[in-house]
Scaffold this active site. Structure first.
Site, PDB file in Angstrom:
ATOM      1  N   HIS A 295      -4.341  -7.953   1.791  1.00  0.00           N
ATOM      2  CA  HIS A 295      -3.054  -7.959   2.491  1.00  0.00           C
ATOM      3  C   HIS A 295      -2.818  -6.668   3.259  1.00  0.00           C
ATOM      4  CE1 HIS A 295      -1.306  -5.912  -1.190  1.00  0.00           C
ATOM      5  NE2 HIS A 295      -0.687  -5.248  -0.231  1.00  0.00           N
ATOM      6  N   ASP A 344      -6.927 -11.561  -3.153  1.00  0.00           N
ATOM      7  CA  ASP A 344      -6.439 -10.408  -2.394  1.00  0.00           C
ATOM      8  C   ASP A 344      -7.381  -9.224  -2.552  1.00  0.00           C
ATOM      9  OD1 ASP A 344      -4.885  -8.765  -0.883  1.00  0.00           O
ATOM     10  OD2 ASP A 344      -3.215  -8.609  -2.304  1.00  0.00           O
ATOM     11  N   GLY A 438       3.246   1.225  -1.301  1.00  0.00           N
ATOM     12  CA  GLY A 438       2.326   2.296  -0.950  1.00  0.00           C
ATOM     13  C   GLY A 438       1.142   2.405  -1.889  1.00  0.00           C
ATOM     14  N   SER A 440      -0.534  -0.284  -2.826  1.00  0.00           N
ATOM     15  CA  SER A 440      -1.364  -1.462  -2.549  1.00  0.00           C
ATOM     16  C   SER A 440      -2.818  -1.099  -2.261  1.00  0.00           C
ATOM     17  CB  SER A 440      -0.796  -2.221  -1.350  1.00  0.00           C
ATOM     18  OG  SER A 440       0.363  -2.923  -1.702  1.00  0.00           O
ATOM     19  N   GLY A 441      -3.717  -1.912  -2.774  1.00  0.00           N
ATOM     20  CA  GLY A 441      -5.145  -1.702  -2.553  1.00  0.00           C
ATOM     21  C   GLY A 441      -5.765  -0.693  -3.490  1.00  0.00           C
TER      22      GLY A 441
END
Length: 491
Positions: A295, A344, A438, A440-441
């Site tokens: 995403h 994801d 922030g 994310s990933g």
């Protein structure tokens, strides 16, 4: 990394996009940021999509007017030439037709098998013996590519047998480093090899792959054959890269509850920036490859030229002084669903390989066969907001969170069956500690057998640190094969 502020908040997905002050203030004396592209892209608080409108070609089509037929004089010489031409065409057509029928009748069939002697052999036969002269020659390139993998926390090397449709560990007998390097290349580690050693096999295997030392070909897979036992009672443990190692030994008392990290604590953590602003986190798995969330790279951010990775840095404000690594490729999982956040996960390949040191190291990809506890202790890290709807943190934070079993996370009062097998829940049902905007990933890691493993990538959640709304992470344990495939195909 967020602590619950106690106030209710609207539903929020961990996109990693910043709601305000997208460009952080530049510290005094810092060198100027690199120039923006010709058409700069400014991030929105939510993903934006550029509509694509199909248009038709408005250029008029000019069709030439047919010319009136001109009178011709059919002489006897012209008739003779025309007759010869028709004859030649008919003969050639017959030859082509005969060749096609012959090829159809003489269809060649073949298969590659692993012989008892330890070499790949090819059986070839045709519809008739006399037609084998027209069968195409087969080479080693036509043989199936043997599949290799590392199994369990001990990195046991296994080879897939197409004949038996099963995985088998490789005997340590007559093993050498050159074979280990070949296996690592086949898994996508282009120029990486760390170690190989013989260990006791704990997988209760009853069949093994063994090296045939008398085979003339040096190819690893042409030397392998099935065996019911290993003479040395040991199998190959292969490490293609020194991963999952940190310079810190004790950390529990310092990071529980979301504390500032120190250099070397989480050396695989990277900050992924767009035009000088932190957007998402990521995890180093090789000098060239980074795992992040799909995403984070949705359109229009799927273009690698937007992205710069920073590694070995704790403060975002110091990234102005450091060298950033440009991204060469962005590969999102083909089955990623932007609505449900299923699958994801994404990969980034760097233009220039990272140089590993005490501050920059890779984390290990989880091997199949790893057994995790239902409430396995894990850690999350990132520069995400420290409270609901807040700004991203300037300092790298980390926190300890336990896994939450899928059946529990799918209860009606939690996520009501939104959790798929490609997702992992982690956190506390009472709230207080969680990943946030922030983060994310970024990585969800666990320590097992003295090695740090990448279990998940930060994906989504409802709010930050709310009760009964734990963090949801991409389940990297089901993406390992896909990651290796992409590393092989894009090496």
């Amino acid at each position: 990394m967020a602590l619950n502020s106690g106030s209710p908040a609207p539903y929020y997905e961990n996109h990693g996009y910043q709601p305000a002050n997208f460009y952080p203030p530049q510290p005094p004396g810092a060198p100027s940021a690199p120039p923006a592209y010709a058409t700069p892209y400014y991030l929105s608080p939510v993903p934006e999509y550029v509509p694509r409108v199909l248009t038709q070609d408005s250029t008029p089509v000019i069709r030439p007017q047919p010319k009136p037929p001109s009178p011709t004089v059919c002489s006897s010489k012209a008739k003779k030439a025309l007759s010869i031409t028709f004859t030649v065409v008919a003969v050639l057509s017959g030859v082509v037709l005969a060749a096609v029928l012959l090829w159809k009748f003489c269809e060649c069939r073949g298969s590659w098998t692993l012989s008892a002697g330890g070499s790949w052999s090819h059986s070839l036969w045709c519809g008739a013996v006399w037609c084998c002269v027209v069968c195409p020659s087969r080479t080693h390139e036509d043989s199936p590519s043997p599949t290799v993998r590392l199994y369990g926390p001990d990195f046991i090397l296994q080879v897939f047998s197409a004949h038996r449709k099963s995985w088998h560990p490789v005997c340590w007998d007559d093993w050498s480093e050159s074979y280990g390097r070949a296996a690592c290349r086949d898994m996508g580690y282009k120029q990486s090899f760390y170690s190989s050693q013989g260990v006791v096999d704990n997988s209760t295997a009853t069949s093994f792959m063994k090296l045939n030392t008398s085979a003339g070909n040096i190819d690893l897979y042409k030397r392998l054959f099935h065996s019911d036992s290993c003479s040395l009672k040991r199998v190959v443990s292969l490490r293609c890269i020194e991963c999952g190692v940190t310079t810190k030994v004790t950390r529990e008392s310092r990071i529980v509850g979301g504390k500032n990290a120190s250099l070397g604590d989480w050396p695989w953590q990277v900050s992924l920036n767009v035009q000088g602003a932190h957007v998402c986190g990521g995890s180093i798995i090789t000098p060239e490859w980074i795992v992040t969330a799909a995403h984070c790279v949705e359109e229009p951010l799927s273009n690698p030229r937007y992205w710069t990775a920073f590694a070995g840095i704790l403060k975002r404000s110091l990234m102005f002084y450091e060298y950033g690594y440009q991204v060469a490729k962005v590969i999102s999982h083909p089955n990623y669903d932007s609505k449900t956040k299923n699958n994801d996960v994404a990969l980034m390949k760097l233009q220039t390989p990272l140089t590993f040191n005490d501050r920059i190291r890779p984390v290990c990809l989880p091997n199949p066969g790893m057994m995790l506890e239902p409430t396995q202790t894990c850690w999350i890290s990132g520069w995400g907001a420290t409270q609901e709807k807040g700004k991203t943190s300037d300092e790298l934070n980390a926190a300890q969170v336990p896994l939450i079993e899928p059946w529990r996370c799918n209860k009606s009062y939690i996520y009501n069956n939104l959790i798929t097998p490609a997702m992992i829940c982690a956190g506390y049902l009472q709230g207080y500690v969680d990943s946030c905007q922030g983060d994310s990933g970024g990585p969800l890691v666990t320590l097992k057998n003295s090695v740090w493993w990448l279990i998940g990538d930060t994906s989504w959640g409802s709010g930050c640190a709310q009760a009964n709304r734990p963090g949801v992470y991409g389940n990297v344990t089901v993406f390992t094969d896909w990651i290796y495939q992409q590393m092989r195909a894009n090496s």
